[in-house]
Scaffold this active site. Sequence first.
Site, PDB file in Angstrom:
ATOM      1  N   GLU A 100      78.826  26.330  22.545  1.00  0.00           N
ATOM      2  CA  GLU A 100      79.873  27.043  23.266  1.00  0.00           C
ATOM      3  C   GLU A 100      80.807  26.038  23.947  1.00  0.00           C
ATOM      4  O   GLU A 100      80.379  25.230  24.755  1.00  0.00           O
ATOM      5  CB  GLU A 100      79.266  27.974  24.317  1.00  0.00           C
ATOM      6  CG  GLU A 100      80.318  28.813  25.024  1.00  0.00           C
ATOM      7  CD  GLU A 100      79.713  29.766  26.030  1.00  0.00           C
ATOM      8  OE1 GLU A 100      80.136  30.931  26.072  1.00  0.00           O
ATOM      9  OE2 GLU A 100      78.807  29.344  26.769  1.00  0.00           O
ATOM     10  N   LYS A 127      76.333  34.760  45.560  1.00  0.00           N
ATOM     11  CA  LYS A 127      76.692  33.355  45.533  1.00  0.00           C
ATOM     12  C   LYS A 127      77.714  33.161  44.415  1.00  0.00           C
ATOM     13  O   LYS A 127      77.377  33.132  43.240  1.00  0.00           O
ATOM     14  CB  LYS A 127      75.448  32.494  45.283  1.00  0.00           C
ATOM     15  CG  LYS A 127      75.690  30.993  45.478  1.00  0.00           C
ATOM     16  CD  LYS A 127      76.216  30.344  44.222  1.00  0.00           C
ATOM     17  CE  LYS A 127      76.496  28.869  44.423  1.00  0.00           C
ATOM     18  NZ  LYS A 127      77.286  28.284  43.320  1.00  0.00           N
TER      19      LYS A 127
END
Length: 491
Positions: free
Chosen positions: A383, A174
């Site tokens: 992040e 996926k």
Amino acid sequence: MPSYELYIGGRWLPPAGGERFPTYNPFTQEPWAIISQAETADVNAAIAIARDTFNQTWSRTTGYERAKLLFRLADLTEKSAERIGRLETTDNGKIIRETTSQVIFLARMFRFYAGYADKIWGRVIPLDRPDVFDYATMDPLGVIGIITAWNSPMALLGNKLAAALAAGNTVVVKPSEHASVTTLEFCKLMEEAGFPAGVFNVVTGDVRTGQALASAEGLDKISFTGSGAGGRAIASAAGRTLTPVILELGGKSPNIIFSDADLDKATTGAFAGIFGATGQTCVAGSRLLVQRPIYEEVASRLAKRAATIRLGNPLDKTTEMGTAANEPQFDRIMGFIEQAKSEGATLVAGGARATGGDLGRGLFVQPTIFKDVRNEMRLAQEEIFGPVLSIIPFDSEDEAIAIGNDTRYGLASGIWTRDVNRVHRVARALRTGMVWVNTYRAVAAQIPFGGVKDSGYGRERGQEGLMEFLTTKNVMINFSDAERDPFAVQT
């Protein structure tokens, strides 16, 4: 505009619900391909076919035959590097030089693991009884679910797929809904290489497809690359079926420059470590720790270089930095920059959207550098996944280690010094899965890669990457004719 269906059992099939959506070129912001939205029924169908293929065909294919197929796939991948690289650049805005080189490295991964395919050996285990023969085998797990991110679809696929196939597993992949095209195009190379139908299956779609795959009962392992939030969701869903997972998540990597370092080399490495791939890489050296005697000089050098970096069409080989990969990510990066300005950090380069010239409507972020950053700032702790560098001063080696480890992440780190003793001291003390010394963002098929803490668990590449897709089976054979007391302790 090309339109892609799902690839299940060697056939292109429409999604069960008929839903499709466009994928956008981040440089032009125009739709350029149509992707299918897989439903739970599609995911389950792909897993069922992968299972049947594993049971009937692939598990009976020798390592020698698997190796031949992988070597053939490597050759085809290498020949297609420029074409696939252009497709990936169109899909995610990464510069063509990097996407092409990543496809070439993908071929290297296939060749590396092809060499392992017929050398997956067990072992004989001597026991305390002379009338018992015992051995252990290394067997494939079965069906692997692979979920990749949008920043480097081919590279991330290779980190997982090559080892999984060499070990003898079938896969259901996926890819990210923001960058699915190259994974779908790769199906054609798998066919051309001669892999049996059902070994490699692709189901595309948004988070609903990922949830369906993570929650499915027919998988033997899931390998995921993405955000921490995504990793937690995958692990939680997989935990309900006791499906083991490999999580390759984010980072806030410390890149440490000591005052005795070769400054030309160190500043070049620090610059590439954050602005390569537009900072959209989990190993980005987004926290640059610089010893105080050279702090201002390093900051000045990097700010001057940032002002000259060439932004432009990612398909142009002279472009040095491309776009943010998609609009949500662009908005996230700009939000971090605006907040950092109010946190007290000093902006020394960039800090805005890049416009003008041939940039058009592209999602360009100026190469951005903040100095006077405190490690507790959000800028230094979360992040960003974009071209934003935090420069943090330190005085002593111990302080550098303390700042480097003061994060919930633990993926990568860098050390720049001429002192070999310091190299070993600091490398041992840093809590990261990867330590680069006097280089940064270098890769090799042979070395294990992965993180600790919130950067995930499990390893990719190297021998460790192969072992993630194998399970140990023990066989004990009693060849004695003597009767034994079934209730006695067996030794």
